[in-house]
Each structure stands twice: as structure tokens, then as C-alpha cells.
Design a protein around this motif. Structure first.
Motif, short mmCIF file in Angstrom:
data_model
loop_
_atom_site.label_atom_id
_atom_site.label_comp_id
_atom_site.label_asym_id
_atom_site.label_seq_id
_atom_site.Cartn_x
_atom_site.Cartn_y
_atom_site.Cartn_z
N GLY A 79 0.82 -1.21 0.00
CA GLY A 79 0.00 0.00 0.00
C GLY A 79 0.86 1.26 0.00
N CYS A 80 1.95 1.23 0.76
CA CYS A 80 2.86 2.39 0.82
C CYS A 80 3.49 2.64 -0.55
CB CYS A 80 3.95 2.15 1.85
SG CYS A 80 3.38 2.06 3.57
N ALA A 81 3.91 1.58 -1.22
CA ALA A 81 4.56 1.72 -2.53
C ALA A 81 3.59 2.30 -3.55
CB ALA A 81 5.09 0.37 -2.99
N VAL A 82 2.34 1.86 -3.52
CA VAL A 82 1.33 2.40 -4.43
C VAL A 82 1.11 3.88 -4.14
CG1 VAL A 82 -1.09 2.29 -5.10
CG2 VAL A 82 0.20 0.19 -4.82
N LEU A 83 1.15 4.26 -2.86
CA LEU A 83 0.98 5.67 -2.50
C LEU A 83 2.11 6.52 -3.08
CD1 LEU A 83 -0.76 7.69 -0.84
CD2 LEU A 83 0.83 7.31 1.04
N VAL A 84 3.34 6.02 -3.00
CA VAL A 84 4.48 6.74 -3.59
C VAL A 84 4.27 6.88 -5.09
CG1 VAL A 84 6.95 6.64 -4.07
CG2 VAL A 84 6.10 6.02 -1.80
N SER A 85 3.88 5.80 -5.74
CA SER A 85 3.66 5.84 -7.19
C SER A 85 2.59 6.85 -7.56
CB SER A 85 3.26 4.44 -7.67
OG SER A 85 2.97 4.45 -9.05
N THR A 86 1.50 6.87 -6.80
CA THR A 86 0.40 7.79 -7.08
C THR A 86 0.83 9.25 -6.90
OG1 THR A 86 -1.16 6.12 -6.30
CG2 THR A 86 -1.99 8.36 -6.52
N PHE A 139 -4.39 3.34 -0.72
CA PHE A 139 -3.52 2.86 0.36
C PHE A 139 -4.14 1.78 1.24
CE2 PHE A 139 -1.93 3.06 4.71
CZ PHE A 139 -0.56 2.97 4.52
N PRO A 140 -5.45 1.82 1.56
CA PRO A 140 -6.00 0.82 2.50
C PRO A 140 -5.88 -0.63 2.05
CG PRO A 140 -7.48 2.70 2.32
CD PRO A 140 -6.44 2.87 1.26
N VAL A 141 -5.46 -0.87 0.81
CA VAL A 141 -5.28 -2.26 0.36
C VAL A 141 -4.30 -2.99 1.27
CG1 VAL A 141 -3.42 -1.71 -1.28
CG2 VAL A 141 -4.84 -3.72 -1.65
N GLY A 142 -3.30 -2.27 1.80
CA GLY A 142 -2.32 -2.91 2.68
C GLY A 142 -2.93 -3.40 3.98
N LEU A 143 -3.67 -2.53 4.67
CA LEU A 143 -4.29 -2.93 5.93
C LEU A 143 -5.35 -3.99 5.71
CD1 LEU A 143 -4.41 -2.51 8.99
CD2 LEU A 143 -6.07 -0.67 8.62
N THR A 144 -6.04 -3.91 4.58
CA THR A 144 -7.05 -4.92 4.26
C THR A 144 -6.42 -6.30 4.16
OG1 THR A 144 -8.39 -3.30 3.06
CG2 THR A 144 -8.81 -5.63 2.62
N MET A 145 -5.29 -6.40 3.47
CA MET A 145 -4.60 -7.70 3.34
C MET A 145 -4.10 -8.18 4.70
SD MET A 145 -2.49 -7.52 -0.27
CE MET A 145 -1.56 -6.04 0.10
N ILE A 146 -3.66 -7.26 5.54
CA ILE A 146 -3.18 -7.64 6.88
C ILE A 146 -4.31 -8.24 7.70
CG2 ILE A 146 -2.40 -6.68 9.09
CD1 ILE A 146 -0.65 -4.74 7.46
N VAL A 147 -5.45 -7.57 7.73
CA VAL A 147 -6.58 -8.04 8.54
C VAL A 147 -7.12 -9.37 8.01
CG1 VAL A 147 -8.95 -7.54 9.24
CG2 VAL A 147 -7.22 -5.74 9.33
N LEU A 148 -7.30 -9.47 6.69
CA LEU A 148 -7.89 -10.68 6.13
C LEU A 148 -6.95 -11.88 6.21
CD1 LEU A 148 -9.78 -9.34 2.99
CD2 LEU A 148 -10.65 -9.70 5.30
N PRO A 199 -11.72 4.74 7.40
CA PRO A 199 -10.85 5.35 8.42
C PRO A 199 -9.38 5.37 8.00
CG PRO A 199 -12.38 3.82 9.44
CD PRO A 199 -12.50 3.61 7.96
N THR A 200 -8.95 4.30 7.31
CA THR A 200 -7.56 4.24 6.85
C THR A 200 -7.30 5.32 5.80
OG1 THR A 200 -7.58 1.85 7.22
CG2 THR A 200 -5.76 2.74 5.94
N ALA A 201 -8.22 5.46 4.86
CA ALA A 201 -8.08 6.50 3.84
C ALA A 201 -8.06 7.89 4.46
CB ALA A 201 -9.22 6.39 2.83
N THR A 202 -8.81 8.08 5.54
CA THR A 202 -8.85 9.38 6.20
C THR A 202 -7.49 9.74 6.79
OG1 THR A 202 -11.19 9.07 6.73
CG2 THR A 202 -9.99 10.73 8.00
N PHE A 203 -6.85 8.78 7.47
CA PHE A 203 -5.55 9.11 8.08
C PHE A 203 -4.50 9.40 7.00
CE2 PHE A 203 -3.13 5.00 7.85
CZ PHE A 203 -1.84 5.50 7.85
N VAL A 204 -4.58 8.72 5.86
CA VAL A 204 -3.62 8.98 4.78
C VAL A 204 -3.91 10.33 4.13
CG1 VAL A 204 -2.72 8.14 2.58
CG2 VAL A 204 -3.29 6.52 4.40
N ALA A 205 -5.16 10.65 3.92
CA ALA A 205 -5.53 11.93 3.31
C ALA A 205 -5.09 13.11 4.16
CB ALA A 205 -7.03 11.98 3.06
#
Length: 343
Positions: free
Chosen positions: A42-49, A71-80, A196-202
Motif C-alpha cells: 500500500g505504501c509503494a502504491v501511495l508513492v507511485s500515485t 492505500f487501504p489495500v495494505g491494511l485490508t490484506m493484513i486483517v484478512l 478510516p484508513t483512507a482518512t488518516f492517509v488523506a
């Protein structure tokens, strides 16, 4: 509404904290290591974007929002996948400690192993997959974006600003995981995590594990940041802030609202049970006179549901009769009784 009530959710957080505290050290480390790369994607995609110079100059809020929605794709994979993220481990352990299911030593052990595992996994992903893999070597714009993010995270803000931003970051991240636990099926879990994850990144708040990717990547690519500056100014400040955000504003706060002074909280895992924040309310939402069967998870006849009286594996693992639902004193008493019976 097919979800757990707020009270049942924080009760599950407490039981999950107890379960995590009983994990084998080697498994906890590997599980934590795996969370690093998952968040790193998720972090790498954020840098790319963020490698969009025109938007950075003319519409920085827009490009930040676009990145935050991915970005939330990272936390989603972690939780699932069940990987262990240190920042959410804070919420689990604090709640379990306050519920007297663990003591301070398992908490500190779990935090230490989880933190080191996340650090090792994130640095591995950053250096080997992204760095030596040449992911951002296609154009200098990617390198500039990575360095700019690292400088914004470490060089520009002061120590107290990073600390305060970190409080907000883990407040939102732990609320995201709290919401995923409250949901009963995968689509709702993903939705609960995403916003919520998108909010903290935004808002560009500071998450210490995400920063383990952003800032070392910037250093790797030539940012004017020393390792000592990163450790003292960013890592220490964001770590302390994340503890306050997740431990106080989510773990301790919802424990106080919903579990403090409560004799025992029943959690039903039957699929399709009708339980809502009003029908099964407790704590500040307590409503007397409700059907106890509904509060304990029994499905209402004729109610729409996705299944019958079924219980998932996690339901059996965290049921009211499981060892993770008992306090330290109750577990010690049970062990003593078992020894007496053997004698």
C-alpha cells in the motif's frame, strides 16, 4: 443489522488480545514480519500515485486524496490474512490488560516482538523488492516523489507535531480494525477498514510502521536524512503517539464505555443472529427489558439470514467458554482445579 454491538466488539478485542498474548514467540515474529510487506504494498502504491508533479504544484489535496483511496489495500490484506500489525496490537493488548486477561509482561513481550517483526518485514520489502528490484527507477519522478514524502515525514515537522499526528493516525487505524471486528462478513469488513484508513492517509498523519517504509526508502534513494534523525525524530515520536492513539482513544476508551463495571459480556457467533447496537446494547447504550436470547446471539425465527445456527472457527476459538474469555485469575483457578482432580 448483521453485526456485533459496540460492547461485544470491544469484548472480542479483549479476547483477541489474550489470544495474541499466548502465541508462540517464533510464530508471532513471523506473523509480524509478514505484515510489513503487506503494508508496504500500500505504501509503494501511495508513492507511485504521488509521482505527479503537476498535481503536487496545482492540486496537492486532490492527488493526496486519490492516493489515500488506494492505500487501504495494505491494511485490508493484513486483517484478512491475520498478520500482526504492531499499531493495532496496541489496542488489543491494552484492552486485554484492562480486562485482566493478561498482565504487563505478555503485553511488553508481544509489543516488542511485533514491533521488531514489522520493522524487519518492512525493511526487507523496501530494500529487496522495491529498492534493489528497481521498482521506482523507470523515471526520476518516482525517486523525487519518494524523497519528497520522506522529507515531509521526517525533516519538515517538529517532534511534537509528529507525536500529535501519530495519535490521530493510530486512532483511525484502530477504529478501522475495530470496525472490521464488528462486521460479520468479508465485504463489510473491507468497507469498515477502508474509510478510516483512507482518512488518516488523506490527512498525512504519521503511522510508525508505514514510516518504516517511507523514510528508509527516501534514505535509500538519497534523501538528506540521517538514520539517527529518523530514529529519534520520527520513529520515537510516532511510536509514542501511536501508543496514545490506539491504546487510550480506542482500547482504553471503549473498554471504559462498554466493559468497565460489566459482570460479563456474552458474544454470540451464530450466523444470521439479529443483534444491533440498540437490541443488544450495553454500557452507555444500555436498554433494559430486551430479549436475552437476542443478546446472546440466538437467531430470531423467520428473520432473514445467510445461514442457520452455524458457528465459525473463530467463533469457537473466542466463545464465552474459551480460555481467552477468562481473566488471569480464572485461568489460574481452573488450572489448580485440574491439578487437584489429577491428584
Amino acid at each position: 443489522m448483521d453485526s456485533f454491538t459496540p460492547q461485544q466488539t470491544i469484548e472480542l478485542v479483549s479476547r483477541l488480545g489474550c489470544k495474541k498474548a499466548h502465541m508462540r514467540i517464533d510464530k508471532l515474529f513471523v506473523n509480524s514480519f509478514m505484515a510489513g510487506p503487506l503494508l508496504g504494498f500500500g505504501c509503494a502504491v501511495l508513492v507511485s500515485t504521488n509521482a505527479a508533479p503537476w498535481y503536487q504544484e496545482n492540486a496537492p489535496g486532490l492527488i493526496r486524496m486519490i492516493g489515500s483511496l488506494i492505500f487501504p489495500v495494505g491494511l485490508t490484506m493484513i486483517v484478512l490474512s491475520g498478520a500482526d500489525l504492531w499499531t493495532t496490537n496496541i489496542m488489543y493488548m491494552i484492552t486485554s490488560l484492562l480486562s485482566r486477561r493478561i498482565n504487563i509482561l505478555p503485553l511488553l513481550t508481544s509489543w516488542t516482538i511485533s514491533y521488531l517483526g514489522n520493522l524487519a518485514g518492512t525493511l526487507f520489502f523496501m530494500a529487496i523488492i522495491i529498492g534493489y528490484g528497481g521498482v521506482f527507477e523507470e523515471t526520476p519522478i518516482y525517486k523525487q516523489a519518494a524523497i519528497r514524502i520522506a522529507m515531509q515525514k521526517c525533516s519538515q515537522p517538529t517532534f511534537h507535531q509528529i507525536f500529535l499526528r501519530a495519535i490521530g493516525a493510530n486512532w483511525l487505524v484502530c477504529l478501522a480494525v475495530y470496525g472490521s471486528i464488528q462486521a460479520r462478513e468479508v465485504v463489510s469488513k473491507i468497507a469498515a477498514i477502508w474509510w478510516p484508513t483512507a482518512t488518516f492517509v488523506a490527512l498525512a498523519l504519521d503511522h510508525t510502521i508505514a514510516n518504516m517504509f517511507f523514510i528508509p526508502l527516501g534514505i535509500f534513494l538519497g534523501a538528506d536524512i540521517t538514520v539517527g534523525t529518523y530514529v529519534w525524530k520520527s520513529m520515537v515520536a510516532s511510536t509514542l503517539g501511536n501508543i496514545v492513539g490506539g491504546g487510550l482513544f480506542v482500547g482504553a476508551m471503549y473498554w471504559y464505555l462498554y466493559l468497565s463495571g460489566e459482570a460479563g459480556v456474552a458474544v454470540g457467533f451464530n450466523i444470521g443472529a439479529e443483534e444491533t447496537a440498540i437490541e443488544g446494547g450495553a454500557g452507555p447504550l444500555r436498554i433494559s427489558g430486551r430479549d436475552p436470547d437476542a443478546m446472546n446471539g440466538a437467531a430470531t425465527p423467520g428473520a432473514g439470514s445467510s445461514g442457520g445456527q452455524l458457528m465459525s472457527g473463530i467463533g469457537r476459538d473466542l466463545s464465552d467458554d474459551s480460555m481467552y474469555a477468562k481473566t488471569c485469575v480464572e485461568r489460574d483457578r481452573a488450572r489448580s482445579q485440574q491439578k487437584d482432580e489429577k491428584v
